[in-house]
Every structure is written in structure tokens, then in C-alpha cells.
Motif scaffolding. Sequence first.
Motif, PDB file in Angstrom:
ATOM      1  N   TYR A 115       0.815  -1.216   0.000  1.00 38.52           N
ATOM      2  CA  TYR A 115       0.000   0.000   0.000  1.00 38.52           C
ATOM      3  C   TYR A 115       0.852   1.271   0.000  1.00 38.52           C
ATOM      4  O   TYR A 115       0.539   2.240  -0.700  1.00 38.52           O
ATOM      5  N   THR A 116       1.931   1.281   0.780  1.00 43.02           N
ATOM      6  CA  THR A 116       2.727   2.500   0.929  1.00 43.02           C
ATOM      7  C   THR A 116       4.198   2.154   1.133  1.00 43.02           C
ATOM      8  O   THR A 116       4.531   1.100   1.674  1.00 43.02           O
ATOM      9  N   ASN A 117       5.078   3.070   0.713  1.00 44.87           N
ATOM     10  CA  ASN A 117       6.503   2.905   1.003  1.00 44.87           C
ATOM     11  C   ASN A 117       6.930   3.779   2.171  1.00 44.87           C
ATOM     12  O   ASN A 117       8.131   3.889   2.461  1.00 44.87           O
ATOM     13  N   GLU A 118       5.969   4.394   2.848  1.00 47.86           N
ATOM     14  CA  GLU A 118       6.285   5.255   3.985  1.00 47.86           C
ATOM     15  C   GLU A 118       6.091   4.483   5.286  1.00 47.86           C
ATOM     16  O   GLU A 118       5.077   4.610   5.973  1.00 47.86           O
ATOM     17  N   TRP A 119       7.057   3.674   5.602  1.00 49.35           N
ATOM     18  CA  TRP A 119       7.039   2.858   6.803  1.00 49.35           C
ATOM     19  C   TRP A 119       8.470   2.600   7.234  1.00 49.35           C
ATOM     20  O   TRP A 119       9.421   2.761   6.462  1.00 49.35           O
ATOM     21  N   LYS A 173       3.406   5.642   8.225  1.00 50.21           N
ATOM     22  CA  LYS A 173       3.226   7.092   8.191  1.00 50.21           C
ATOM     23  C   LYS A 173       1.794   7.474   7.771  1.00 50.21           C
ATOM     24  O   LYS A 173       1.272   6.983   6.768  1.00 50.21           O
TER      25      LYS A 173
END
Length: 220
Positions: A115-119, A173
Motif C-alpha cells: 500500500y505505501t513505502n512510507e514505513w 506514516k
Amino acid sequence: MAERTNNIPPNPLYIFRMIHFDNLEYILTNGICCSRHPKADPGYINIGDSSLISQRDNYVVRVDPPGGVLGDYIPFYFAGHTPMLLKIITGYGVDKIPQEDIIFICCKVNDIIDYTNEWCFTDGHAKSAITEYFNDLRFISRVDWNAVKATKWTNDENDFDRTRKKQAEFLVKYFIPVPYISSIIVKNSEKEEEVRSILNRLNINIPIHIDVENNFYYKC
């Protein structure tokens, strides 16, 4: 010296967010939000140490990307029997809350990173000066899984750093949409029915698991 036997990460890898039950309906309606997100619940019931929560708001995340401060993130644990839960149910330095009113939102790490690369994730309590941050799952073995999965996590002569390592975190995030919730874990059948009532009312299908083996909750 710390014991490292069988220090193997679970596969698949799950993460768990501990919340007050009264926050659940808002989350299932709006998604999981960090405290700074525009859709954050204005009536969100924080559990745990309020002073520590406020300190996290401005504590710098020591890996960039994703950067920012801890207040930008939704924190998850890698396992149950957390030191914070023990404080909550005993009222040790925090507001006392019955375990029945604490539930766990479960997500799969692979779903989150799709879902996201902000982790990112840590190898211990996120606010400890010696804790390391990582933004690549190739380093997931740096988490001490023996400590994370321990049900007795106090420091002793075998491991003087177990308590910090027990509290390793996975940080996402800003926001997680509802479809990325894998399951909900509750303590008993009464709470299962309450959760099911909310899910039915919102026409959402998320599995509910009762922690019959006390893998998350304390026996007390």
C-alpha cells in the motif's frame, strides 16, 4: 549474554495496534490515522502514558526515508504481552483500563508495504537512544524475535536489554485504509459480539479472533 536461539521472524509477518474498544467504530469508518492526520478522530481515547505520547509527537525518526517525527506515524507492535498493556491493566503510572476494553487491530506487513513505502521498523522501544531504525525488510532479523515473543520480558542476567527489545515497533506514516486491516483480536466472546455488531452495522467483513490461548492478553 542475550539468548539468540531460534531468533527467526514469523512468516507471514503480522503487526498489532493496541487500542481502546471505543475507538474502533471511528477507525472502521475513517481508517487508521496518526494523530496529525486531517481525518484523525477528535474524540480518540489514548491509552498509556500521556506524557510519553506527547513526547513522541516531536521525536525524530532516525531513518529517512520515510523521515519525520514519531507523531507522523501509526505505531504497531510485533506481538502481544506488551509492557504497556501490563501498565494499563494494573494502573501503574497510567489510567487503569480492563483488558476486555483493549483490542488489537492486526495487519499484514506485506499488505502494508504494497500500500505505501512510507514505513519503517525499530529493534526496540522507538524513543530509546540506542534503538535502531530500518526501512528495508532485509534487516528484519535485527529485531530480537526471542525478546519480542517473550511473555516474561523483564531484564535479567541472561539479557539486560530484553524490555527495550520487547517493544520493537513497526511504524506506518499518516494513514492506513480499512481494507488493510487483516483481523481484530479480542479477549472474550462478549467483546467479540460487540465488535461483530459494529462490523455488521458498517457492512464490513473482517475476521474476529478471541485470544483463547492468551497470546496477547495477560492471565490475571
